[in-house]
Scaffold this motif. Sequence first.
Motif, PDB file in Angstrom:
ATOM      1  N   LEU A   4      55.317  47.577  38.028  1.00 15.77           N
ATOM      2  CA  LEU A   4      53.909  47.935  38.217  1.00 15.77           C
ATOM      3  C   LEU A   4      53.662  48.818  39.438  1.00 15.77           C
ATOM      4  N   ALA A   5      54.717  49.362  40.019  1.00 17.77           N
ATOM      5  CA  ALA A   5      54.547  50.205  41.210  1.00 17.77           C
ATOM      6  C   ALA A   5      53.780  51.485  40.908  1.00 17.77           C
ATOM      7  N   ASP A   6      53.676  51.847  39.634  1.00 18.84           N
ATOM      8  CA  ASP A   6      52.943  53.062  39.272  1.00 18.84           C
ATOM      9  C   ASP A   6      51.438  52.840  39.184  1.00 18.84           C
ATOM     10  N   LEU A   7      50.971  51.597  39.336  1.00 20.91           N
ATOM     11  CA  LEU A   7      49.543  51.347  39.274  1.00 20.91           C
ATOM     12  C   LEU A   7      48.852  51.920  40.512  1.00 20.91           C
ATOM     13  N   PRO A   8      47.631  52.422  40.338  1.00 24.97           N
ATOM     14  CA  PRO A   8      46.885  52.916  41.500  1.00 24.97           C
ATOM     15  C   PRO A   8      46.426  51.742  42.353  1.00 24.97           C
ATOM     16  N   PRO A   9      46.058  51.985  43.611  1.00 25.46           N
ATOM     17  CA  PRO A   9      45.650  50.875  44.487  1.00 25.46           C
ATOM     18  C   PRO A   9      44.354  50.209  44.068  1.00 25.46           C
ATOM     19  N   TYR A  10      43.502  50.930  43.322  1.00 28.11           N
ATOM     20  CA  TYR A  10      42.255  50.352  42.831  1.00 28.11           C
ATOM     21  C   TYR A  10      42.104  50.641  41.347  1.00 28.11           C
ATOM     22  N   ILE A  11      41.716  49.625  40.579  1.00 27.48           N
ATOM     23  CA  ILE A  11      41.479  49.723  39.136  1.00 27.48           C
ATOM     24  C   ILE A  11      40.039  49.319  38.865  1.00 27.48           C
ATOM     25  N   TYR A  12      39.355  50.077  38.021  1.00 31.97           N
ATOM     26  CA  TYR A  12      37.960  49.785  37.722  1.00 31.97           C
ATOM     27  C   TYR A  12      37.844  48.671  36.688  1.00 31.97           C
ATOM     28  N   GLY A  13      37.182  47.593  37.078  1.00 30.34           N
ATOM     29  CA  GLY A  13      36.910  46.496  36.158  1.00 30.34           C
ATOM     30  C   GLY A  13      35.633  46.753  35.385  1.00 30.34           C
ATOM     31  N   THR A  14      35.667  46.563  34.082  1.00 27.17           N
ATOM     32  CA  THR A  14      34.548  46.957  33.215  1.00 27.17           C
ATOM     33  C   THR A  14      33.600  45.806  32.883  1.00 27.17           C
ATOM     34  N   THR A  15      33.693  44.699  33.607  1.00 30.14           N
ATOM     35  CA  THR A  15      32.822  43.559  33.309  1.00 30.14           C
ATOM     36  C   THR A  15      31.360  43.965  33.194  1.00 30.14           C
ATOM     37  N   ARG A  16      30.888  44.762  34.140  1.00 31.07           N
ATOM     38  CA  ARG A  16      29.472  45.108  34.189  1.00 31.07           C
ATOM     39  C   ARG A  16      29.060  46.074  33.076  1.00 31.07           C
ATOM     40  N   LEU A  17      30.022  46.669  32.405  1.00 26.49           N
ATOM     41  CA  LEU A  17      29.690  47.575  31.301  1.00 26.49           C
ATOM     42  C   LEU A  17      29.221  46.818  30.068  1.00 26.49           C
ATOM     43  N   GLY A  18      29.323  45.498  30.087  1.00 30.06           N
ATOM     44  CA  GLY A  18      28.858  44.710  28.954  1.00 30.06           C
ATOM     45  C   GLY A  18      27.713  43.777  29.280  1.00 30.06           C
ATOM     46  N   HIS A  19      27.232  43.783  30.519  1.00 29.58           N
ATOM     47  CA  HIS A  19      26.153  42.878  30.920  1.00 29.58           C
ATOM     48  C   HIS A  19      24.793  43.430  30.516  1.00 29.58           C
ATOM     49  N   ASP A  20      23.970  42.596  29.930  1.00 31.57           N
ATOM     50  CA  ASP A  20      22.660  43.039  29.466  1.00 31.57           C
ATOM     51  C   ASP A  20      21.712  43.375  30.608  1.00 31.57           C
ATOM     52  N   ASP A  21      22.008  42.921  31.834  1.00 33.53           N
ATOM     53  CA  ASP A  21      21.115  43.234  32.951  1.00 33.53           C
ATOM     54  C   ASP A  21      21.350  44.643  33.508  1.00 33.53           C
ATOM     55  N   VAL A  22      22.345  45.354  32.958  1.00 36.18           N
ATOM     56  CA  VAL A  22      22.587  46.742  33.333  1.00 36.18           C
ATOM     57  C   VAL A  22      22.170  47.626  32.158  1.00 36.18           C
ATOM     58  N   PRO A  23      21.271  48.579  32.372  1.00 32.06           N
ATOM     59  CA  PRO A  23      20.834  49.438  31.256  1.00 32.06           C
ATOM     60  C   PRO A  23      22.013  50.133  30.587  1.00 32.06           C
ATOM     61  N   ARG A  24      21.943  50.269  29.275  1.00 27.68           N
ATOM     62  CA  ARG A  24      23.042  50.852  28.511  1.00 27.68           C
ATOM     63  C   ARG A  24      23.348  52.280  28.987  1.00 27.68           C
ATOM     64  N   ARG A  25      22.329  53.038  29.342  1.00 23.75           N
ATOM     65  CA  ARG A  25      22.558  54.402  29.827  1.00 23.75           C
ATOM     66  C   ARG A  25      23.367  54.376  31.133  1.00 23.75           C
ATOM     67  N   GLN A  26      23.043  53.418  31.991  1.00 22.81           N
ATOM     68  CA  GLN A  26      23.784  53.290  33.244  1.00 22.81           C
ATOM     69  C   GLN A  26      25.228  52.872  32.987  1.00 22.81           C
ATOM     70  N   GLN A  27      25.429  51.989  32.023  1.00 22.29           N
ATOM     71  CA  GLN A  27      26.786  51.587  31.669  1.00 22.29           C
ATOM     72  C   GLN A  27      27.599  52.781  31.189  1.00 22.29           C
ATOM     73  N   ALA A  28      27.003  53.599  30.345  1.00 23.24           N
ATOM     74  CA  ALA A  28      27.698  54.791  29.849  1.00 23.24           C
ATOM     75  C   ALA A  28      28.027  55.741  30.988  1.00 23.24           C
ATOM     76  N   HIS A  29      27.099  55.872  31.923  1.00 20.15           N
ATOM     77  CA  HIS A  29      27.324  56.746  33.075  1.00 20.15           C
ATOM     78  C   HIS A  29      28.484  56.226  33.918  1.00 20.15           C
ATOM     79  N   MET A  30      28.549  54.902  34.137  1.00 16.55           N
ATOM     80  CA  MET A  30      29.621  54.338  34.953  1.00 16.55           C
ATOM     81  C   MET A  30      30.982  54.469  34.259  1.00 16.55           C
ATOM     82  N   ALA A  31      30.993  54.326  32.934  1.00 18.05           N
ATOM     83  CA  ALA A  31      32.249  54.512  32.199  1.00 18.05           C
ATOM     84  C   ALA A  31      32.752  55.933  32.384  1.00 18.05           C
ATOM     85  N   ARG A  32      31.848  56.909  32.255  1.00 21.36           N
ATOM     86  CA  ARG A  32      32.258  58.306  32.434  1.00 21.36           C
ATOM     87  C   ARG A  32      32.686  58.576  33.874  1.00 21.36           C
ATOM     88  N   ALA A  33      32.000  57.963  34.847  1.00 21.25           N
ATOM     89  CA  ALA A  33      32.349  58.168  36.252  1.00 21.25           C
ATOM     90  C   ALA A  33      33.751  57.642  36.542  1.00 21.25           C
TER      91      ALA A  33
END
Length: 300
Positions: A4-33
Amino acid sequence: MRPLADLPPYIYGTTRLGHDDVPRRQQAHMARAAIDAGLWLHTSRQYDHALEVLGAAFEEDRSNVRPVIVKLGGGTADDVRATIAENMEPLGISSIDIGQLSGVGAFAEDMIADGPILADLQRIKDEGLVGRFVLEIFPWTSDAPLAALRAGHLDELIDGYIFYLNPLQRFASNELWDELLTQDRAIVSMRTVAGAPVHTLRDVPGGAWKPYLQERAVEVAPIFERSGVASWAEFCVRFAHSTPQVVSTVGSTSREENLRELLSYSKDIVPLPQDVVDELFALQRRWSDETDIHAEPWSM
């Protein structure tokens, strides 16, 4: 090269991309970011519609599909195969870069006994459905991996170990933690910032989702303040990478400014001063004995 030495030091966790308290448009924006930043992604069918949000972002540019770590659960190899299919379909991918296994059920039993499920799971790797496996650990699932590690049963199958590891949580029992370090096993830490800044966890009513986190924040906040590190995010990234076996940390956010902050602190990482790390490790060792290993499953 370390697994696993090829992994970057930070990995984006997508938990918040499925939470209903985050607007769907914002989730899509964060996925693209996250994709545009060239990040690895950690995801799961358990995160409600996060797979669909990611899949839609992937579909916008199939030449830039990012590597993924996917939760696959435990049980038999047939169970794992079914979960692989369930996750690949909405992402529009034909293989998973890293599969995250859980040491529960029949798989936990076979870990100890070196039973046939281990060979069945190895065949999934050999077929190319999954590139590598990491084993997810909790305080209440630490006994089987500990026995299997000591017996050498996981040497070929498991490429690394993944669990909550931040200043307030270390979700491996003391014995298992010691064994992972002794055997120099690759570790991926999860929940980088423990859910919120330490002062929020300590001082804001409802800022901690469980009372134990508020109680721990009371003990950790003075250490953070004495460290001289201005940002809790920086403190947490540096804490994760203060253990040489940690290759990456997985953290989720629904705000682009927080993502950019985490990315900025993931470059040229300097470990925390050893005395700060030693203080936190001493707390974690006590918490593990007093609370973690006695907790009901999924209660923390």
